[in-house]
Design a protein around this motif. Structure first.
Motif: not given
Length: 126
Positions: A13-27
């Motif tokens: 679950a944390i992996t999915i959250l980190l992936g979404a965070f990277g794809a959206h917020a860190l982009k």
């Protein structure tokens, strides 16, 4: 066994959250090369979460191997992916973590070789 599976599922679950965070917020905030490194950390984390879920869900592997792989892969995730997260999420200078990322990668390799050895031993018995 269920303790391992609970931890592994939570890590998924944390992996999915980190992936979404990277794809959206860190982009918007990371350079393309830095974002690629972050995505590698997330991807390697998910690969090893999936392997741990499979290994810990079947009776094919001994409990001893399951526990050892859980320790090795979880440490690998913490060191490999965690060091990359530390650099790009928390701004920890690379000079403090340069040796940690490859150590985590080495733990991943060791875990895979442990699986390979277990398969090899079982193949010899048949």
């Amino acid at each position: 066994m269920y303790k391992n599976l609970t931890i592994i599922a939570f890590l998924g679950a944390i992996t999915i959250l980190l992936g979404a965070f990277g794809a959206h917020a860190l982009k918007e905030t990371l350079a393309p090369e830095a974002l690629k490194s972050f995505e590698t950390a997330v991807r390697y984390q998910m690969y090893h979460v999936i392997v741990l879920l499979i290994v810990n869900s079947v009776d094919y592997f001994s409990n001893q191997l399951k526990n050892r792989l859980a320790i090795i892969f979880l440490l690998g995730i913490f060191l490999f992916s965690g060091s990359i997260y530390g650099i790009y999420l928390f701004g920890i200078p690379v000079r403090y973590l340069w040796f940690v990322t490859p150590l985590g990668g080495l733990l991943f390799v060791i875990g895979w070789l442990m699986l390979c050895y277990d398969f090899y031993k079982k193949a010899l018995k048949k």
